[in-house]
Enzyme design. Structure first.
Site, mmCIF file in Angstrom:
data_model
loop_
_atom_site.group_PDB
_atom_site.id
_atom_site.type_symbol
_atom_site.label_atom_id
_atom_site.label_comp_id
_atom_site.label_asym_id
_atom_site.label_seq_id
_atom_site.Cartn_x
_atom_site.Cartn_y
_atom_site.Cartn_z
ATOM 1 C CG HIS A 76 -2.179 1.058 1.118
ATOM 2 N ND1 HIS A 76 -2.110 1.968 1.865
ATOM 3 C CD2 HIS A 76 -3.086 0.994 0.361
ATOM 4 C CE1 HIS A 76 -3.379 2.708 1.619
ATOM 5 N NE2 HIS A 76 -3.808 2.151 0.536
ATOM 6 C CE LYS B 278 -1.204 4.773 -1.906
ATOM 7 N NZ LYS B 278 -2.057 4.299 -0.726
ATOM 8 C CG ASP C 62 18.805 11.450 -10.541
ATOM 9 O OD1 ASP C 62 18.587 10.196 -11.063
ATOM 10 O OD2 ASP C 62 18.791 12.486 -10.931
ATOM 11 C CG HIS D 32 -7.313 8.313 -1.049
ATOM 12 N ND1 HIS D 32 -5.886 8.339 -1.125
ATOM 13 C CD2 HIS D 32 -7.834 7.086 -0.954
ATOM 14 C CE1 HIS D 32 -5.719 7.107 -1.496
ATOM 15 N NE2 HIS D 32 -6.835 6.428 -1.080
ATOM 16 C CE LYS E 116 -4.136 6.733 2.452
ATOM 17 N NZ LYS E 116 -5.542 6.868 2.453
ATOM 18 C CG ASP F 203 1.506 20.487 20.904
ATOM 19 O OD1 ASP F 203 0.132 20.646 20.950
ATOM 20 O OD2 ASP F 203 2.165 19.649 21.506
#
Length: 414
Positions: free
Chosen positions: A113, A115, A120, A291, A293, A298
């Site tokens: 899952h 991404k 480089d 979508h 996350k 603070d």
């Protein structure tokens, strides 16, 4: 080498595909040596085709291009789409692909899952954005609200090494990444431009991201904002949210009000009676499916990545987040979330909390315990080592032989 907090990073917030894709494609165009990519979803739409063309162009000018896509999330790619990549010299791998059984896909659990893109060994992208036109606002009402970051600096070396090992299916938990997140994250003085790479696997880092959130809630002094697309965590995290709110911390939770899956709303609403009376402020984001996350704490702490706060992400899937200590970045992300709350969200006050009927209580108990123990039940099923399947072109016979030998050696181990 162990994962550590890294100082002196350049950190850029990227909201939605409008910011993410141009920034990424620009870096791929500028690549001179290497592009590494992992993703859950790659669709053969205008975004996927644009990515394909940028990767093909990079490979043809001599850049080493390696990509790993999930065999469940990206199962619909055509043979022609993949062959074009392979023929250009791109090493294209599927993570744990399996054929459908009676028209149904059987590889639902323990998915890749993450991404991640590394260019480089110098620039890294990490977040929740998949390669799909759904991530663009012109997709329509179902376009997703999401986030990623572009990173440059010492933390990229950690992400680069991690991704290289994942692409070659090496044992991450037995090599250079031995120290656990918690031993380091609790002992770092906050500053600016600091970053820590954190991941979840099914070996020695099963609870690292969950623990990240729990420790954050325990140390919060003034405010916590959590925006999470699929929110149904375990009891420990819920308990810390209530405790933080009761000691005077403003705890804000932003969830989907217009979810892309109906079960999402059913699940999270089971928790309203537990959180709202304790002082947790819950907002349903209504403009489009959420979508993202992400979270902020603070003035200086933030996290962004691929991990939802649900049973799949916290107990089964392979996930990756970055934790950031930087006042400018945290302020920028906080302002963005406050904008979502002010302009496009509905507060779930006590009048909107489902009434405490016997039916609601019984339903809540059943659903909560089912979802809470669901990953453990899945864990009882016969386990297997997910394989990486390399798609070959006629110009890659040596690579085919190498991957076959690696697979045979792994399968020969007791």
């Amino acid at each position: 080498m162990s994962m550590e907090w890294r100082d002196g990073n350049r950190i850029t917030l990227l909201e939605n595909g409008e910011n993410f894709f141009p920034a990424l494609f620009k870096r791929i165009t500028q690549a001179t040596t290497e592009v590494l990519l992992e993703t859950f979803i790659l669709f053969e739409d205008k975004v996927g085709i644009a990515l394909q063309q940028h990767l093909i162009a990079a490979a043809r000018r001599g850049v080493r291009v390696e990509m790993l896509v999930d065999g469940y999330g990206s199962a619909e790619l055509s043979t022609d789409f993949i062959r074009a990549l392979a023929n250009a010299g791109v090493r294209f791998r599927y993570y744990d692909p399996r054929p459908a059984f009676m028209g149904m896909r059987t590889n639902l659990f323990r998915r890749l899952h993450r991404k991640i893109v590394v260019v480089d060994g110098r620039i890294a992208f990490i977040g929740g954005i998949n390669f799909s036109a759904e991530q663009l606002s012109d997709y329509g009402p179902e376009a997703k609200q999401d986030y990623a970051v572009e990173l440059e600096g010492p933390v990229v070396a950690d992400i680069h090494r991690f991704t290289l090992q994942a692409l070659n299916q090496q044992d991450l938990h037995r090599s250079w990444w031995r120290k656990r997140y918690r031993l380091l994250a609790q002992n770092k003085q906050s500053g600016d431009a600091q970053a820590l790479f954190v991941f979840r696997d099914n070996n020695e880092h099963r609870t690292d991201i969950e623990q990240l959130y729990i420790d954050m809630l325990r140390s919060a002094k003034r405010e916590v904002i959590i925006a999470n697309a699929y929110f149904f965590p375990g009891y420990r995290l819920l308990k810390e949210m209530r405790r933080a709110a009761r000691r005077g911390v403003r705890v804000v939770l932003v969830v989907q009000g217009e979810p892309d899956m109906a079960i999402v709303k059913v699940g999270v609403r089971m928790l309203y009676n537990y959180l709202v009376p304790a002082g947790v402020q819950i907002y349903e984001y209504l403009r489009r499916p959420l979508h993202g996350k992400v979270a902020v704490k603070d003035e200086y702490w933030a996290t962004i990545g691929s991990s939802n706060l649900d049973p799949l992400s916290l107990a089964l899937n392979l996930e990756a987040n970055v934790v950031i200590h930087d006042r400018t970045f945290t302020g920028q992300l906080r302002d963005n979330l406050l904008g979502l709350i002010a302009n496009d969200s509905q507060l779930i006050d006590q009048s909107r909390v489902p009434k405490r009927t016997y039916w609601h209580l019984a339903k809540s108990v059943v659903v909560f315990h089912f979802l809470r123990h669901f990953p453990a039940w899945i864990g009882w099923l016969p386990a297997h080592t997910p394989r990486l399947s390399l798609v070959m072109s006629p110009s890659q016979p040596e690579l085919e032989t190498q991957d076959r030998v690696k697979t045979e050696k792994r399968e020969a181990k007791p």
